[in-house]
Design an enzyme around this catalytic site. Structure first.
Site, PDB file in Angstrom:
ATOM      1  CE  LYS A 150       2.239  -1.231 -57.257  1.00 10.73           C
ATOM      2  NZ  LYS A 150       1.843   0.112 -57.764  1.00 10.73           N
ATOM      3  CB  SER A 200       5.019   2.025 -58.662  1.00 11.53           C
ATOM      4  OG  SER A 200       3.598   1.994 -58.549  1.00 11.53           O
ATOM      5  CB  SER A 232       1.620   3.154 -61.105  1.00 11.61           C
ATOM      6  OG  SER A 232       2.201   4.255 -60.467  1.00 11.61           O
TER       7      SER A 232
END
Length: 575
Positions: free
Chosen positions: A146, A222, A246
């Site tokens: 990420k 996320s 997330s």
């Protein structure tokens, strides 16, 4: 002109250019993809209208070597490279090729580092040729992360348009493209090879990320970009971040495994983040991959680097080998008691959708058939975490997020609309109010621990449960704007419990129907079940969550393999 007027004027002028900046970023990324790996426009157009990208569609876009290499799990890849049967360059090339195809189909790479990765792979091959050994336990293994982790030579924007070309929104620091997070340094010394970075699920640079299993559904967030990358096998494993689900949520929606550790097991030093001063319930790195074995291998490798020596917020806790938790004959039970497992079908606040209920029933039946003792799990309510989590995670009013948006003038994505006042962040909580929430969290943790220990009186072994099973979220997949409850994962962050997500099955519109006798616990429960659409969810992966005590990652992973093995036997016997 006062400060507020100045900020508004800055936003007004920036509004004219953020789209152009984002477009230039997309073009820069595309230019990093070799021409030989570019897809036809017709192929990209077809991908946009397909329900699913997994399986024959994406495999048909790849050559035989890329298919074969990217189908292998991490341990197998390491073994092949260690035997000399395959080189790191071939492995990294195959995953870079696949990741390039995935990006063109889904727009899920904010940073592409194929050239850097191939250069590093050549160095690893040269080392192997010279020393006849691998450089480390993750030698030549491609990973993606990420876009919060800094890698030299690549930007880190966290998908904020205003961070493009800067170091966390600042220019002239000397750190732009020249700084590395501690976790990246650890991966480098272990031999792992970063090939790129993935975005937030919803962002103004690349758009919205959908589940490749069912493109009517969200990839979850996320860390949805990383979940998509793993679902389509664009890297051998991935790293996301988690403060409220997330990592866990997108893993469950994309049919992959994940580990969210307790805070302090892995380093967040030098990682870009929102709310960086909030350390009461910190963001943690999470591992995503194709198997429990991969989660275990990556965690063990990282802990071998003794991250606590560089990061004072990492607990000095080396890897601990755990026995395999398989049932023993009754004559052996005195010395090897069968572990008890807690089971939460629902938390009494929000009822899971029918496919999640079915996945939980499958796990329960599989474990009971395998001889395990399951105990109904009825701890202090998840409703309490609802009263705690948001206050801690967003109690400051999120001024750093506001400032990041103002740098370019980009709008809030729908998921955070309403987070701010029209002209700035909301008023933060007062310090005494914040203290009260933290005291509530401490009390909640204490009562939860007391409950956990009390389960010893109900287990066959006379010992407390080792882990408990629960839903990951109430939904199998996610229709955007139809998500009403996150406390199955939020609570594990409030409690600082490690979790493993285990894929179980997929939604079947002909089987997974709402029980005619369903009666909601409350209005949120009603909204959640009303949002269930069996046809829309059809084919979506469905998972369960295994939760362990704080800092018990090794035991949790051992038990996760037990659950996977039991499910495999159960599914085979049911055919």
């Amino acid at each position: 002109m006062n400060a507020l007027d100045s900020s508004t004027a800055s936003v007004s002028s920036a509004n004219k250019s953020w789209r152009e900046t984002a477009a230039e970023k997309r073009q820069t990324d595309m230019e990093k993809i070799p021409l030989a790996w570019r897809l036809r426009e017709s192929t990209v157009a077809e991908a946009k209208i397909r329900r699913s990208l997994v399986g024959t569609f994406i495999e048909g876009l790849l050559n035989a070597e890329t298919q074969a290499i990217t189908a292998m799990d991490v341990a197998d890849l390491v073994q092949e490279m260690g035997s000399g049967r395959i080189t790191a360059v071939r492995v990294v090339t195959a995953f870079c090729h696949r990741a390039a195809v995935i990006h063109q189909l889904t727009q899920n790479m904010l940073e592409i580092g194929f050239d850097m990765a191939l250069k590093r792979a050549k160095e690893l091959d040269d080392y192997f040729q010279a020393h006849h050994q691998l450089i480390g336990p993750l030698h030549g293994i491609p990973l993606t992360l990420k876009d919060q982790f800094h890698i030299k030579g690549l930007e880190t924007s966290m998908a904020f348009v205003g961070w493009i070309g800067t170091f966390e929104g600042q220019k002239g620091t000397g750190k732009e493209r020249n700084f590395e997070s501690q976790l990246i340094r650890e991966f480098h010394s272990l031999g792992a090879v970063p090939i790129g970075k993935s975005p937030e699920t919803s962002n103004n640079i690349l758009g919205y990320l959908w589940s490749p299993h069912n493109q009517q559904l969200s990839s979850g967030g996320s860390s949805g970009g990383e979940a998509v990358m793993q679902a389509l096998r664009g890297s051998a494993f991935g790293i996301g971040t988690d403060i409220g689900g997330s990592v866990s949520m997108p893993a469950s929606y994309n049919g992959i495994f994940s580990l969210k550790p307790s805070s302090g097991r892995l380093s967040m030093r030098g990682v870009a983040n929102t709310g960086p001063g909030q350390l009461v319930m910190p963001t943690v790195p999470g591992i995503m991959g194709q198997s429990v074995a991969t989660l275990r291998l990556v965690l063990k490798a990282l802990l071998s680097k003794k991250p606590w020596l560089q990061d004072p917020y990492v607990v000095p806790l080396p890897w601990r080998d755990c026995e395999e938790y398989h049932p023993k004959p009754k004559s052996n039970m005195l010395h090897h008691p069968i572990p008890a497992i807690g089971f939460m079908a629902n938390d009494g606040v929000v009822t899971p959708h029918p496919p999640v209920q079915r996945a939980l029933r499958m796990a329960k039946a599989a474990l009971q058939e395998a001889g395990y003792n399951l105990i109904d799990w009825d701890p202090p309510s998840n409703q309490e975490s609802l009263e705690i989590h948001g206050c801690i995670a967003r109690g400051d009013g999120c001024p750093d997020v506001w400032r990041a948006l103002q740098l370019s003038g980009e709008p809030e994505v729908p998921e955070i609309e309403g987070l701010f006042e029209p002209h700035g962040p909301r008023e933060p909580m007062s310090l005494p109010e914040y203290h009260d929430v933290v005291i509530h969290m401490r009390d909640y943790r204490n009562r939860y621990q007391d409950y956990w220990m009390s389960t010893a009186t109900r287990s066959d072994s006379g010992l407390p449960v080792e882990v408990f099973i629960s839903p990951v979220t109430p939904t199998a997949g996610l229709l955007p704007e139809k998500f009403f409850y996150a406390e199955y994962t939020n609570s594990t962050n409030v409690l600082d419990f490690p979790t493993v997500v285990i894929p179980v099955t997929t939604v079947d519109e002909n089987v997974d129907k709402v029980d005619a006798g369903f009666r909601p616990f409350n209005e949120t429960d009603r909204l959640n079940m009303d949002a269930y659409d069996a046809r829309a969810y059809h084919g979506a992966p469905t998972a369960i969550q295994l939760v362990g005590m704080r800092l018990s990652e090794e035991k949790l992973l051992s038990m996760a393999q037990v659950v996977v093995d039991a499910l495999d036997r159960y599914k085979t016997s049911s055919i």
